[in-house]
Scaffold this active site. Structure first.
Site, PDB file in Angstrom:
ATOM      1  N   LYS A 180       0.851  -1.199   0.000  1.00 10.05           N
ATOM      2  CA  LYS A 180       0.000   0.000   0.000  1.00 10.05           C
ATOM      3  C   LYS A 180       0.883   1.244   0.000  1.00 10.05           C
ATOM      4  CE  LYS A 180      -1.515   2.957   2.863  1.00 10.05           C
ATOM      5  NZ  LYS A 180      -1.632   4.194   2.066  1.00 10.05           N
ATOM      6  N   ALA A 182       1.672   5.388  -0.211  1.00  9.83           N
ATOM      7  CA  ALA A 182       1.019   6.560   0.378  1.00  9.83           C
ATOM      8  C   ALA A 182       0.063   7.195  -0.640  1.00  9.83           C
ATOM      9  CB  ALA A 182       2.072   7.576   0.798  1.00  9.83           C
ATOM     10  N   SER A 234       5.678   7.157  10.066  1.00 11.28           N
ATOM     11  CA  SER A 234       5.835   7.828  11.358  1.00 11.28           C
ATOM     12  C   SER A 234       5.854   6.825  12.507  1.00 11.28           C
ATOM     13  CB  SER A 234       4.679   8.808  11.559  1.00 11.28           C
ATOM     14  OG  SER A 234       3.457   8.104  11.565  1.00 11.28           O
ATOM     15  N   GLU A 255      10.450   0.952   9.932  1.00 13.03           N
ATOM     16  CA  GLU A 255      11.398   2.051   9.709  1.00 13.03           C
ATOM     17  C   GLU A 255      10.645   3.317  10.071  1.00 13.03           C
ATOM     18  OE1 GLU A 255      14.413   1.830   9.078  1.00 13.03           O
ATOM     19  OE2 GLU A 255      14.594  -0.254   8.442  1.00 13.03           O
ATOM     20  N   CYS A 289      13.662  10.722   6.626  1.00 13.05           N
ATOM     21  CA  CYS A 289      13.763  10.363   8.045  1.00 13.05           C
ATOM     22  C   CYS A 289      15.211  10.402   8.520  1.00 13.05           C
ATOM     23  CB  CYS A 289      13.129   9.004   8.289  1.00 13.05           C
ATOM     24  SG  CYS A 289      13.687   7.776   7.123  1.00 13.05           S
ATOM     25  N   GLU A 386      10.294  16.000  14.711  1.00 10.60           N
ATOM     26  CA  GLU A 386      10.831  15.928  13.354  1.00 10.60           C
ATOM     27  C   GLU A 386      10.364  17.151  12.568  1.00 10.60           C
ATOM     28  OE1 GLU A 386      11.715  11.905  10.809  1.00 10.60           O
ATOM     29  OE2 GLU A 386       9.737  12.098  11.664  1.00 10.60           O
TER      30      GLU A 386
HETATM   31  P1  ADP Z   1       3.937  10.474   6.981  1.00 10.81           P
HETATM   32  O1  ADP Z   1       3.964  11.465   8.088  1.00 10.81           O
HETATM   33  O2  ADP Z   1       5.267  10.238   6.327  1.00 10.81           O
HETATM   34  O3  ADP Z   1       2.808  10.648   6.010  1.00 10.81           O
HETATM   35  P2  ADP Z   1       2.532   8.225   8.036  1.00 10.81           P
HETATM   36  O4  ADP Z   1       3.014   7.274   9.055  1.00 10.81           O
HETATM   37  O5  ADP Z   1       1.315   9.039   8.353  1.00 10.81           O
HETATM   38  O6  ADP Z   1       3.790   9.116   7.727  1.00 10.81           O
HETATM   39  O7  ADP Z   1       2.277   7.496   6.650  1.00 10.81           O
HETATM   40  C1  ADP Z   1       3.088   6.485   6.146  1.00 10.81           C
HETATM   41  C2  ADP Z   1       2.227   5.458   5.480  1.00 10.81           C
HETATM   42  O8  ADP Z   1       1.359   4.877   6.459  1.00 10.81           O
HETATM   43  C3  ADP Z   1       1.322   5.993   4.389  1.00 10.81           C
HETATM   44  O9  ADP Z   1       1.195   5.001   3.362  1.00 10.81           O
HETATM   45  C4  ADP Z   1       0.006   6.192   5.110  1.00 10.81           C
HETATM   46  O10 ADP Z   1      -1.098   6.162   4.240  1.00 10.81           O
HETATM   47  C5  ADP Z   1       0.020   4.977   6.021  1.00 10.81           C
HETATM   48  N1  ADP Z   1      -0.859   5.083   7.194  1.00 10.81           N
HETATM   49  C6  ADP Z   1      -1.254   6.189   7.847  1.00 10.81           C
HETATM   50  N2  ADP Z   1      -2.103   5.876   8.858  1.00 10.81           N
HETATM   51  C7  ADP Z   1      -2.239   4.533   8.840  1.00 10.81           C
HETATM   52  C8  ADP Z   1      -2.975   3.584   9.629  1.00 10.81           C
HETATM   53  N3  ADP Z   1      -3.721   3.953  10.648  1.00 10.81           N
HETATM   54  N4  ADP Z   1      -2.875   2.274   9.295  1.00 10.81           N
HETATM   55  C9  ADP Z   1      -2.102   1.889   8.279  1.00 10.81           C
HETATM   56  N5  ADP Z   1      -1.396   2.714   7.507  1.00 10.81           N
HETATM   57  C10 ADP Z   1      -1.448   4.019   7.776  1.00 10.81           C
END
Ligand code: ADP
Length: 485
Positions: A180, A182, A234, A255, A289, A386
């Site tokens: 999946k 982003a 994150s 990561e 990161c 960050e």
């Molecule tokens: P960033 O701040 O880099 O966007 P995120 O951790 O929010 O970091 O996003 C990294 C990935 O995790 C993206 O593909 C995002 O869609 C996905 N993501 C965000 N929230 C969730 C969740 N609750 N469950 C699974 N994946 C998620």
């Protein structure tokens, strides 16, 4: 747009070898951060589509796991070649959805290909053991086998290479995957589907699903067919995924966020430190990161370093990633700009002074000025959070012990950098820093040959290096008795 680029702009999920829409027919817009124009849409998928992808991956696993490492390596070498043959269009696609300068995007696509080649080779070196047996009539074997279906969730800052580090070891080990990407940058993720299809990787071995992060993530975490989840993003979301994966006891590799310190000691080559700082800070507009979050400079070279870093920052050419000569693109979205503005306001409110930059760029949109802030102090938010933007807060320290203690004063432990000309100090500081990645007199150290990964709350597991395939393998102990020896 190059004709080849539109070939890779896939506006559908890739499930079981088919390009399909979301069940609901709903879509998500994908925006070019440099122009704020919509490039296209991708399916807004949820649990049902994800479950079908996982089931397809499980069916494909039954035959993929039986292929020889050599046959998988052949397909992976073809995949490497297909990526390199299309390096320009894949890089253009990446710039369009992510914003980074074309040269950086091309470098990222090259890294993706390099990871695939590296793991094609590593897959042929997945050795087991024959252990000296404590019993005269039994033999003791240790074997390795693929874990099964993996779920891979990746962020928007490296939309191509973050998947390479996950799809690469999965393919090599004999695992199948559901990825999946982003939602901001799904096309570089979907391009993996197109590339796998083109080189003849069997259907269902690699699946790519776009849509609701929480629904897709929940299905990946709770579905017992998924044996491993690999996530880059994150720390907050990583923790949730670890918790959610507990119910099915999956392997997890994470990561997560960083808060990289960059130390410059009095005995450092200051010009070299500034050159390293430029790349460690401003690469991808500060949105990696491993980007430096906090500069700590020893008192004797503090003023010289501040002045030289500010002068170099002023020269950075900010612009659209596809424009010739651009060195810094836009930030990913308005939210990112808002966060950076807040952090600068907090720092200046607490005594920091802006030496250069400090606000939105004249180009408008989400373009931001490279910014240097001097007289940073430990009570500022930039010490803990960050930044993920082109802002360089510079702290002053007096002694080596103080510098190392300040650098370690964080729950994160991903990358750090330090500059010194003293060999003894190199080893003392290296031993003292609690980080998974350490650059000594270097500001950019990522390479496929070395294990990338954080300590503390920055993550679990390694990507790249010979270690990068470990998490995709199960170890079995086999005791063969009754041999009548
Ligand atoms: P960033 O701040 O880099 O966007 P995120 O951790 O929010 O970091 O996003 C990294 C990935 O995790 C993206 O593909 C995002 O869609 C996905 N993501 C965000 N929230 C969730 C969740 N609750 N469950 C699974 N994946 C998620």
């Amino acid at each position: 747009m190059l004709q080849k680029t539109s070939h890779f702009l896939r506006q559908a999920n890739y499930i079981d070898g088919e390009w399909v829409q979301a069940d609901s027919g709903e879509t998500i817009d994908v925006v070019n951060p440099a122009t704020l124009q919509v490039i296209g849409t991708v399916p807004k998928s949820g649990k049902a589509e994800t479950r079908r992808a996982i089931e397809a991956a499980q069916r494909a696993f039954e035959s993929w796991k039986k292929t020889s490492a050599n046959d998988r390596a052949k397909l992976m070498r073809a995949l490497h070649d297909a990526i390199m043959d299309n390096q320009d269009p894949l890089a253009e696609l990446l710039v369009m959805e992510q914003g980074k300068p074309f040269a950086e995007a091309k470098g990222e696509v090259g890294m993706s290909a390099a990871y695939i080649l590296w793991f094609a080779e590593e897959g042929r070196r997945v050795y087991g053991d024959v252990v000296p047996s404590p019993w005269a009539d039994r033999r003791v074997l240790v074997t390795k086998e693929p874990v099964g279906v993996i779920g891979a969730i990746t962020p928007w800052n490296f939309p191509s290479s973050m998947l390479a580090r996950k799809i690469g070891p999965a393919l090599a080990a004999g695992c199948t995957s559901v990825a999946k990407p982003a939602s901001q940058t799904p096309y570089s993720g979907l391009a993996w589907g197109a590339l796998c299809e083109e080189v003849g990787i069997p259907k269902g071995v690699v699946n790519v699903v776009t849509g609701s992060a929480s629904q897709i993530g929940d299905e990946i975490c709770s579905n017992p067919l998924v044996r491993k989840i690999t996530f880059t993003g994150s720390t907050e979301v990583g923790k949730t995924l670890i918790e959610k994966s507990a119910s099915t006891v999956k392997k997890v590799s994470m990561e997560l966020g960083g808060n990289a310190p960059f130390l410059v000691f009095d005995d450092a080559d200051v010009d070299r430190a500034v050159a390293g700082a430029m790349i460690a800070k401003y690469r991808n507009s500060g949105q990696t990161c491993v980007c430096t979050n906090r500069f700590f400079v020893q008192a004797g070279v503090y003023d010289a370093f501040v002045e030289k870093l500010a002068a170099a920052s002023e020269k950075l050419k900010v612009g659209p990633g596809l424009e010739d000569g651009t060195e810094q693109g836009p930030l990913i979205d308005d939210g990112a700009v808002g966060k950076v503005e807040e952090l600068i306001a907090d720092a200046t409110g607490k005594g920091g002074s802006v030496v250069t930059g400090g606000g939105r760029h004249a180009l408008g949109g989400t373009f931001f000025q490279p910014t240097v802030i001097r007289d940073a102090t430990a009570d500022m938010r930039v010490m803990k959070e960050e930044i993920f933007g082109p802002v360089a807060p510079i702290f002053r320290f007096e002694t080596e012990e103080e510098g190392v203690a300040l650098a370690n004063d964080t729950e994160f432990g991903l990358a750090c950098y330090f500059y010194t000309g003293d060999l003894g100090r190199t080893f003392r500081v290296m031993d003292g820093l609690k980080y998974g990645l350490i650059g000594v007199n270097e500001g950019l150290i990522t390479t496929v040959e070395a294990p990338f990964g954080g300590l503390k709350e920055s993550g679990l597991g390694k990507e790249g290096g010979h270690q990068g395939i470990d998490d995709y393998l199960d170890t079995k102990y086999v005791c063969i008795g009754g041999l009548g020896l």
